[in-house]
Design an enzyme around this catalytic site. Structure first.
Site, short mmCIF file in Angstrom:
data_model
loop_
_atom_site.label_atom_id
_atom_site.label_comp_id
_atom_site.label_asym_id
_atom_site.label_seq_id
_atom_site.Cartn_x
_atom_site.Cartn_y
_atom_site.Cartn_z
CE LYS A 93 -4.48 0.96 0.45
NZ LYS A 93 -5.64 0.24 -0.08
N GLY A 193 -25.45 2.41 1.77
CA GLY A 193 -24.51 2.91 0.76
C GLY A 193 -24.83 2.27 -0.58
N GLY A 195 -23.75 3.22 -3.67
CA GLY A 195 -22.83 3.78 -4.66
C GLY A 195 -22.50 2.73 -5.71
CG HIS A 196 -19.09 3.34 -8.24
ND1 HIS A 196 -18.73 4.48 -7.55
CD2 HIS A 196 -19.15 3.68 -9.54
CE1 HIS A 196 -18.58 5.46 -8.41
NE2 HIS A 196 -18.82 5.01 -9.62
CB VAL A 197 -19.97 -1.90 -4.25
CG1 VAL A 197 -20.19 -3.36 -3.86
CG2 VAL A 197 -18.52 -1.68 -4.68
P1 NAD Z 1 -18.94 4.78 -3.61
O1 NAD Z 1 -18.27 6.01 -3.15
O2 NAD Z 1 -19.31 4.62 -5.04
O3 NAD Z 1 -20.31 4.58 -2.77
C1 NAD Z 1 -20.41 4.82 -1.41
C2 NAD Z 1 -21.84 5.29 -1.14
O4 NAD Z 1 -21.98 5.44 0.27
C3 NAD Z 1 -22.17 6.62 -1.79
O5 NAD Z 1 -23.41 6.54 -2.48
C4 NAD Z 1 -22.24 7.58 -0.59
O6 NAD Z 1 -23.18 8.62 -0.78
C5 NAD Z 1 -22.69 6.63 0.51
N1 NAD Z 1 -22.37 7.10 1.86
C6 NAD Z 1 -21.28 7.82 2.28
N2 NAD Z 1 -21.38 8.07 3.59
C7 NAD Z 1 -22.53 7.50 4.01
C8 NAD Z 1 -23.18 7.42 5.27
N3 NAD Z 1 -22.67 7.98 6.36
N4 NAD Z 1 -24.35 6.75 5.33
C9 NAD Z 1 -24.89 6.17 4.23
N5 NAD Z 1 -24.32 6.23 3.02
C10 NAD Z 1 -23.17 6.89 2.91
O7 NAD Z 1 -18.05 3.57 -3.11
P2 NAD Z 1 -18.06 2.07 -3.64
O8 NAD Z 1 -17.03 1.93 -4.70
O9 NAD Z 1 -19.46 1.65 -3.91
O10 NAD Z 1 -17.49 1.30 -2.36
C11 NAD Z 1 -18.32 1.08 -1.24
C12 NAD Z 1 -17.47 0.53 -0.09
O11 NAD Z 1 -16.88 -0.70 -0.48
C13 NAD Z 1 -16.30 1.44 0.32
O12 NAD Z 1 -16.13 1.32 1.70
C14 NAD Z 1 -15.11 0.83 -0.41
O13 NAD Z 1 -13.90 1.07 0.28
C15 NAD Z 1 -15.47 -0.64 -0.37
N6 NAD Z 1 -14.86 -1.41 -1.47
C16 NAD Z 1 -15.15 -1.08 -2.75
C17 NAD Z 1 -14.60 -1.82 -3.79
C18 NAD Z 1 -14.92 -1.49 -5.23
O14 NAD Z 1 -14.64 -2.32 -6.10
N7 NAD Z 1 -15.50 -0.34 -5.52
C19 NAD Z 1 -13.75 -2.91 -3.51
C20 NAD Z 1 -13.49 -3.23 -2.17
C21 NAD Z 1 -14.05 -2.47 -1.15
#
Ligand code: NAD
Length: 367
Positions: A93, A193, A195-197
């Protein structure tokens, strides 16, 4: 993996290598460049399984100690994640110290790329907090040891659909362990949450006939996802009291803490967020006492690193999804291991990661 016990005095007089000894980190590289303002630390935890891979995080750390602690903790986490996912990758990292909105520049990122390049492939970087795919393109001007590039540059693009698929199959394995069937039909699932996932997870759950509740801080996103999938919005102050079967944290870390755990009525915790347990040695044990099955986050969300791994091999999304599907068996097997050994699931996951590294270290020693 060999670890060392050091006293507080040992650590205060040996704050760097002393810290590395605690979890047997292999190498830490400190990078400084007065011209661009770059101050970065690259931590390589373990390379038994392969080159260390992990994102670069840009953060306005209070001081160097905070930055060092973070990069050591995160790089170790990557070793375990890749090991349990069955990838030939080690854990690494990087952190860049400073406020991204103030100091990030092309020159700073390219200078960082030169430092990454100087390690000759022992560390491969990717996106993390406050770094975008455009930033990766810039770092890529100075080094080939970058992954997670956009698809139009021959990269693997957004890993989220693969991550979401891994979370979904993990949830099915958790359902099988809890209810004897992996069907999610009719199960009440809260996705925090979207978002993307989170959104892709909601689509899988909806197809399977689950009753999906959603929470987010982004109002537009809530409206969009609620309409598209007929999911029900639940307010933040009510969500931890909800009568639900599964809680899927997909926003931020540490949402499973003493306060939320005293309210949570679910049977399963399984989501994408990193570091879901505020303190794994506390809530990792408490979940079991409350009769909640905790699917360890780094096992569940390994789809992201799996996706990036296949970029290094010549990207193919079908292969990445096929590998992510194996998270079902990994999750189910680790539940059996936890039961057999009488240990919490978070510990079983760590043990699984260590076992593979120890086994491969032995065959690496054979000439
Ligand atoms: P993202 O930023 O696309 O989505 C996160 C969502 O959470 C957003 O819609 C945001 O508005 C919401 N959010 C933020 N604070 C909040 C709160 N206090 N209460 C409710 N919702 C809230 O992120 P992502 O890519 O979807 O990833 C989600 C999580 O999974 C993150 O913690 C990330 O580290 C983890 N993760 C993601 C991946 C990946 O492939 N994208 C891989 C491993 C781990």
């Amino acid at each position: 993996m060999e670890v060392k016990e050091l006293s507080k005095t040992d650590l205060s007089s040996n704050p760097v290598i002393g810290q590395m000894m605690l979890n047997n980190h292999e190498q830490v590289v400190f990078c400084n460049d007065n011209l661009t303002g770059l101050k970065a630390i690259i931590a390589i935890h373990n390379t038994v399984l392969g080159p260390s891979l992990g994102g670069t995080r840009m953060w306005n750390y209070k001081n160097e100690t905070e930055a060092l602690n973070d990069v050591l903790r995160l790089s170790r986490g990557m070793t375990y994640k890749s090991s349990v996912a069955g990838l030939n990758l080690g854990g690494g990292k990087a952190v860049i110290i400073g406020d991204a909105s103030k100091i990030k520049s092309e020159a700073l990122l390219r200078r960082f790329g030169k430092f990454v390049n100087s390690l000759g492939g022992k560390y491969i970087t990717a996106e993390d907090v406050a770094m975008s795919s455009r930033d990766m393109e810039i770092i890529n001007m100075e080094t080939d040891y970058v992954s997670g590039l956009p698809e139009n540059m021959g990269g693997s693009g957004d890993p989220s659909p693969v991550t979401a698929y891994g979370v979904y199959v993990s949830m099915k394995a958790s359902a099988r362990e809890t209810w004897g069937s992996d069907s999610l039909s009719g199960k009440k699932v809260l996705v925090q949450g979207i978002g993307h996932v989170g959104e892709v997870l909601v689509s899988h759950l909806t197809k399977d006939g689950a009753k999906v509740y959603i929470n987010d801080i982004n109002e537009n996103k809530i409206k969009e996802v609620a309409n598209k999938y007929k999911a029900e919005f639940i307010a933040a102050d009510k969500m931890f009291d909800l009568d639900m079967d599964i809680y899927a944290p997909c926003a931020l870390g540490a949402t499973v803490n003493d306060e939320t755990l005293s309210r949570l009525k679910c049977k399963i915790i399984c989501g994408a967020a990193n570091n879901q347990l505020a303190d794994e040695t506390i809530q990792g044990v408490e979940v079991g006492k409350k009769g909640i099955l905790y699917a360890p986050d780094f096992v569940v969300n390994a789809g992201g690193i799996i996706n990036v791994y296949y970029e290094l091999e010549g990207y193919n999304r079908e292969r990445a999804l096929g590998h992510a599907e194996k998270i079902y068996d990994t999750t189910f097997n680790l539940f059996q291991m936890a039961k057999k050994d009488g240990i919490p699931t978070y510990l079983a996951a760590n043990k699984l990661g260590e076992q593979r590294i120890e086994a491969i270290a032995k065959i690496n020693a054979v000439m």
